[in-house]
Every structure is written in C-alpha cells, then in structure tokens.
Motif scaffolding. Sequence first.
Motif, short mmCIF file in Angstrom:
data_model
loop_
_atom_site.label_atom_id
_atom_site.label_comp_id
_atom_site.label_asym_id
_atom_site.label_seq_id
_atom_site.Cartn_x
_atom_site.Cartn_y
_atom_site.Cartn_z
N ARG A 158 0.91 -0.96 -0.02
CA ARG A 158 -0.13 -0.07 -0.04
C ARG A 158 0.61 1.14 -0.12
O ARG A 158 1.76 0.99 1.11
CB ARG A 158 -1.09 -0.41 0.82
CG ARG A 158 -1.77 -1.10 1.18
CD ARG A 158 -2.55 -1.07 2.18
NE ARG A 158 -2.27 -0.99 3.03
CZ ARG A 158 -2.96 -1.30 4.62
NH1 ARG A 158 -3.88 -0.48 4.74
NH2 ARG A 158 -1.83 -1.14 5.84
N LEU A 159 0.24 2.92 -0.90
CA LEU A 159 2.17 3.57 -1.15
C LEU A 159 1.49 4.38 0.30
O LEU A 159 2.46 5.04 0.82
CB LEU A 159 0.47 4.23 -1.98
CG LEU A 159 1.47 5.68 -2.97
CD1 LEU A 159 2.93 4.97 -3.04
CD2 LEU A 159 0.68 6.54 -3.54
N ALA A 160 0.31 4.98 1.25
CA ALA A 160 0.69 4.99 2.16
C ALA A 160 1.90 4.46 3.43
O ALA A 160 1.70 5.24 3.92
CB ALA A 160 -0.48 5.18 2.92
N ASP A 161 1.71 2.82 2.93
CA ASP A 161 2.69 2.44 4.20
C ASP A 161 4.07 2.17 3.60
O ASP A 161 4.33 1.82 3.92
CB ASP A 161 2.21 1.03 4.84
CG ASP A 161 0.86 1.57 5.64
OD1 ASP A 161 0.50 2.03 6.28
OD2 ASP A 161 -0.36 0.57 4.83
N GLN A 162 4.49 3.13 2.41
CA GLN A 162 5.51 3.23 2.28
C GLN A 162 6.30 3.86 2.13
O GLN A 162 6.55 5.04 2.48
CB GLN A 162 5.54 3.06 0.57
CG GLN A 162 5.04 1.50 -0.49
CD GLN A 162 5.92 0.78 -0.47
OE1 GLN A 162 7.09 0.70 -0.35
NE2 GLN A 162 5.17 -0.52 0.90
N LEU A 163 7.82 3.80 3.09
CA LEU A 163 9.10 4.40 3.55
C LEU A 163 9.20 5.59 2.62
O LEU A 163 9.30 6.98 2.62
CB LEU A 163 10.23 4.01 3.88
CG LEU A 163 10.51 4.70 4.99
CD1 LEU A 163 10.42 5.43 5.86
CD2 LEU A 163 11.90 3.92 5.48
N CYS A 164 9.85 4.99 1.58
CA CYS A 164 10.09 5.73 0.04
C CYS A 164 8.24 7.13 -0.67
O CYS A 164 9.86 8.01 -0.10
CB CYS A 164 9.83 4.54 -0.41
SG CYS A 164 9.03 3.96 -1.63
N PHE A 165 7.84 6.38 -0.03
CA PHE A 165 6.74 7.33 -0.60
C PHE A 165 6.65 8.59 0.88
O PHE A 165 6.25 10.00 0.34
CB PHE A 165 5.66 6.53 -0.90
CG PHE A 165 4.21 7.97 -1.00
CD1 PHE A 165 4.09 8.85 -2.78
CD2 PHE A 165 2.80 8.02 -0.61
CE1 PHE A 165 3.55 9.74 -3.10
CE2 PHE A 165 2.21 8.87 -1.04
CZ PHE A 165 2.52 9.29 -2.20
#
Length: 154
Positions: free
Chosen positions: A8-15
């Motif tokens: 999930r995008l919201a759980d990506q450190l990079c994002f």
Amino acid sequence: MKDMTDTRLADQLCFSIYNVNRLFAKYYQKALEPYHLTYTQYIVLLALWQQDCKTLSDLAKELDLASNTLTPLLKRLESAGWLTRCRAENDQRQLTIQLTEKGREQKAAVENCLEKCNEQAGISTDQYYRMLEDNKYLMDGLKNYLEQTTQETV
C-alpha cells in the motif's frame, strides 16, 4: 505489527520521504521568504557559516552539487550581498567564496526565523534531533547498500 512487504502506497517509507521532501521545499520557501533566499542558497550559507572562505570545488563537493549548478546560485547570492566570489591571487583558476558582512550578520536572524517555524510546526528540539539521527541511520544504510551492490556488479 505491519509487514514490510505491504505494497500500500501510504505504508511505503520511500513515498513518505518523497512527500516530506516536497513539504520541506514548501516549508523552506515560506520560512526563507523574508530573506529572499531559496533552500539551495540557504544550504550554501549554512556551509559558509560553518566555515567561511571555501573554494568553489570544496563547496560543490560538500553540498554534492555540480559547479555548473552552484555558479548561478552563487552569482545571485553575490548580487544580493550575501557573499563574494574572488580569484585566488596565487592561482587564478581557483574561485574562493566568502561571506560578506551581511552574510555573517544575518546568520542569527535566519536561524531564529527557522527555529520559530519549527516551533509553529510543532517540532521540538528533541524531536528534531531524534528525526535527524533516524535520517542519518537511513542514509548510511542506503549508502552502504548502494556501495555493496555497485562493487558486486564490477
């Protein structure tokens, strides 16, 4: 506990870091507006406040910026009275960057302004340094990974 493979995008450190980087750009644009400074100009001043009178090549290396990126930025800072650029007497190829009186005098005002902005953003001094340490840890890990994978492919 969350799984690091969660896509999930919201759980990506990079994002998250990408978004923080964009917000930092806006934050510094607003905070430095009274001084008519960009973030990149500010980090040039930070480097010179730490140690005044640097060569263009040393400054470029310290900031990890190409000299052709740094040169127009330095010209704008010079035009605004923050610093001077001069050729070394013993080596005309060497360009030296030095703070002006204005550049030295405005240090405290800029620092106070940014400190107030941090307070308004709800970032305490302890939180600031804790996040800085976490970020250094992350940077070191990423650098180590990149160095290892670069060596493996050689």
